[in-house]
Design a protein around this motif. Structure first.
Motif, PDB file in Angstrom:
ATOM      1  N   GLY A  38      39.703  46.868  37.798  1.00  0.00           N
ATOM      2  CA  GLY A  38      40.235  45.542  37.495  1.00  0.00           C
ATOM      3  C   GLY A  38      40.198  44.673  38.749  1.00  0.00           C
ATOM      4  N   GLY A  65      37.325  45.243  34.355  1.00  0.00           N
ATOM      5  CA  GLY A  65      38.160  44.051  34.147  1.00  0.00           C
ATOM      6  C   GLY A  65      39.613  44.284  33.861  1.00  0.00           C
ATOM      7  N   THR A  68      42.929  41.954  34.268  1.00  0.00           N
ATOM      8  CA  THR A  68      42.386  40.813  35.016  1.00  0.00           C
ATOM      9  C   THR A  68      41.393  40.032  34.156  1.00  0.00           C
ATOM     10  OG1 THR A  68      42.612  42.200  36.981  1.00  0.00           O
ATOM     11  CG2 THR A  68      41.394  40.134  37.235  1.00  0.00           C
ATOM     12  N   ALA A  69      40.624  40.759  33.347  1.00  0.00           N
ATOM     13  CA  ALA A  69      39.635  40.079  32.499  1.00  0.00           C
ATOM     14  C   ALA A  69      40.297  39.377  31.315  1.00  0.00           C
ATOM     15  CB  ALA A  69      38.603  41.081  32.003  1.00  0.00           C
ATOM     16  N   ALA A 156      38.034  36.723  32.884  1.00  0.00           N
ATOM     17  CA  ALA A 156      36.723  37.384  32.765  1.00  0.00           C
ATOM     18  C   ALA A 156      35.726  36.768  33.744  1.00  0.00           C
ATOM     19  CB  ALA A 156      36.218  37.264  31.329  1.00  0.00           C
ATOM     20  N   VAL A 159      36.369  38.267  37.107  1.00  0.00           N
ATOM     21  CA  VAL A 159      35.877  39.653  37.164  1.00  0.00           C
ATOM     22  C   VAL A 159      34.355  39.670  37.361  1.00  0.00           C
ATOM     23  CG1 VAL A 159      35.561  41.773  35.792  1.00  0.00           C
ATOM     24  CG2 VAL A 159      37.794  40.647  35.874  1.00  0.00           C
ATOM     25  N   GLN A 160      33.665  38.755  36.704  1.00  0.00           N
ATOM     26  CA  GLN A 160      32.207  38.687  36.851  1.00  0.00           C
ATOM     27  C   GLN A 160      31.828  38.389  38.311  1.00  0.00           C
ATOM     28  OE1 GLN A 160      30.063  39.607  34.696  1.00  0.00           O
ATOM     29  NE2 GLN A 160      28.206  38.977  35.788  1.00  0.00           N
ATOM     30  N   LYS A 163      32.517  41.543  40.284  1.00  0.00           N
ATOM     31  CA  LYS A 163      31.534  42.594  39.949  1.00  0.00           C
ATOM     32  C   LYS A 163      30.225  42.351  40.711  1.00  0.00           C
ATOM     33  CE  LYS A 163      29.037  44.351  35.871  1.00  0.00           C
ATOM     34  NZ  LYS A 163      27.709  43.809  35.855  1.00  0.00           N
TER      35      LYS A 163
END
Ligand SMILES: Cc1cc2nc3c(=O)[nH]c(=O)nc-3n(C[C@H](O)[C@H](O)[C@H](O)COP(=O)(O)OP(=O)(O)OC[C@H]3O[C@@H](n4cnc5c(N)ncnc54)[C@H](O)[C@@H]3O)c2cc1C
Length: 471
Positions: A38, A65, A68-69, A156, A159-160, A163
């Motif tokens: 996350g 995620g 958080t997402a 989201a 998170v992207q 990532k």
């Protein structure tokens, strides 16, 4: 012939050595293992990698995620360019005072100071990773606007960004691979993690540091029954994978826990779509109305403090006009659960409310807006309602828990005597940051991501530096 045989043998040997080395270094060994993908875990992974550590992230679900997402993606931050552009003066001290005031000075002042200081760098750090922030928005408990809305309008989107930044740093992300236990060496230091791969294989990863970022325990009925019995029967709007794994793994190796009764309910979740309706709708002029067509609470107290009041009603609607819609970008995304009407009478009819009572509620509210206060003590208003009115049905849900493993200012997990367990860190909901104090009333919006990004980043930096120093 002999030469050809020799070449083939050397080739085969190097191939075998390569495979073995590959297995050992890629799959089963890393300087730092982060458990949970996350916000806290990914932030920790990025920081540890930036300190030169090799990093593996274990994520139990098929996607990254966690909460958080799911969250609104409002990143707290003080002293930012966006705040300055809007003439807002803010500081870590001001933010810390808001937090302590909200939790009745029951939180941990040292960890709160560390977190609010860290928040000064959140927005610039995210921007350096590729995020873009649009504006700061008001939320109850924050004395100035300091929650930064990212352009994706969602967690989201954050998170992207994380990532991609982690992948760009060669962080190895293993999905559908839950960590199951920690391993301690003879000196009491954490030296490994056990996990289960997606094909059911038990693996052990050797490491020098483990960062536990598995979220809280809102999805674990047994733990709720033990620590927060009032929430056992509540609906959950949060990641079902947050079942206290990291907290339990930490406790198994002797960690202390704190603030285990701390949680966050939300008073505005649409039950039809299990969809969180942003409280910005209230802060920009919306109201809560019950099945009798009456208001029943000072909505500006916030979604946590209003949650028990909402839970006590049979039916509750957020009612708002086109002015609220214009001010709050997210309202457009709730179209499928929004009931629209030309006026108060039509809305009352569509919702099955008593027309006269509802009309009186709207008229009384409009008078309160003009006067600047109402009988519930609300003083946060925009404009009186005008023209078309809309409504969304809401209920009170459990979002997440905020108690967990006791940590110090470096996010190191402490044992029952207050000593760090060597090589063990915790961040986000897994850690007892004490930001919201005890119970549910002390939380102000932004503290979830504050705890995740502050202590995630600090844990990653400390673990990465410690590993680098030992090399
Ligand atoms: C609906 C909702 C709205 C919210 N809105 C806001 C907001 O606007 N602002 C704010 O500041 N906060 C908000 N919060 C709170 C905030 O989102 C969280 O507190 C924060 O994102 C938690 O981050 P985390 O990294 O600790 O946990 P998470 O983001 O939940 O990540 C934990 C991860 O660990 C994984 N995991 C669990 N067990 C294991 C295991 N054994 N092995 C491997 N992986 C495991 C989980 O699957 C998950 O992906 C909201 C929360 C919810 C639920």
């Amino acid at each position: 012939m002999r030469r050809k045989y020799l070449v083939v043998s050397v080739l085969m040997l190097s191939l075998m050595a390569g495979v073995l080395a590959g297995c050992g270094s890629e799959a089963l060994k890393a300087d730092v293992v982060v458990v949970g993908g996350g916000g806290a875990g990914l932030a920790a992974a990025i920081e540890a990698a930036d300190k030169g550590a090799s990093v593996i992230v274990l994520e139990k679900q098929a996607f990254l995620g966690g909460n958080t997402a799911i969250c609104g993606g409002l990143v707290p931050g003080v002293g930012t360019e966006l705040q300055k552009a809007q003439g807002i003066e803010d500081s870590p001290e001001k933010y810390a005072e808001d937090i302590l005031k909200a939790n009745g000075y029951t939180g941990d002042p040292e960890l709160i100071r560390v977190a609010t200081e860290a928040s000064a760098d959140f927005v610039p750090w995210f921007e350096s990773l590729g995020a873009e922030f649009l504006k700061v928005v008001p939320f109850p408990g924050n004395s100035v606007d300091r929650l930064h809305q990212e352009k994706s309008l969602s967690g989201a989107g954050l998170v992207q960004v994380l990532k991609e930044a982690a992948e760009a740093r060669n962080v190895k992300i293993m999905l559908e691979t839950p960590a199951t236990a920690l391993i301690k060496d003879a000196n009491g230091a954490i030296s490994g993690v056990k996990a289960r791969t997606k094909d059911g294989k038990e693996i052990t990863i050797q490491t020098k540091a483990v960062i536990l970022a598995t979220g809280g325990f809102a999805g674990n009925k047994e733990m709720l029954a033990e620590y927060i019995p009032a929430m056992v029967d509540s609906g959950l709007l949060g990641n079902p994978g947050n079942v206290g794994d990291g907290i339990k793994m930490g406790m198994e190796v002797g960690a202390d826990v704190r603030f285990m009764d701390a949680y966050l309910p939300h008073a505005a979740v649409n039950p039809e779509k299990t969809l969180l309706i942003t409280w910005e709708a209230i802060m920009r002029g919306g109201i809560l109305v019950n099945g009798e067509g009456e208001r029943f609470v000072n909505e500006a107290l916030g979604y946590a403090k209003c949650a028990p009041e909402v839970a006590a009603q049979d039916k509750v609607y957020i009612v708002f006009d086109d002015n609220v819609k214009a001010l709050v970008e997210k309202m457009a995304s709730y179209e499928s659960v929004t009931v629209e009407a030309a006026n108060a009478d039509e809305l009352a009819e569509k919702l099955g409310l008593d027309k006269d009572t509802f009309a009186a509620t709207i008229a009384e509210y409009n008078d309160a807006v003009a006067a600047g206060s109402d009988k519930f003590g609300r003083t946060v208003f925009e404009k009186p309602f005008e023209g078309k009115l809309s409504a969304i049905e809401v209920k009170s849900y459990l979002l997440f828990t905020t108690g967990g493993l006791r940590i110090d200012a470096s996010a190191r997990v402490l044992d029952k005597d207050g000593n760090p367990i060597p090589g063990l860190y915790a961040a986000g909901e897994t850690a007892a940051t004490g930001i919201a104090g005890s119970g549910y009333a002390g939380y102000i919006t932004g503290e979830g991501l504050l705890a995740a990004f502050a202590f995630g980043r600090i844990a990653g930096q400390h673990a990465g530096e410690t590993v680098a120093a030992a090399k």
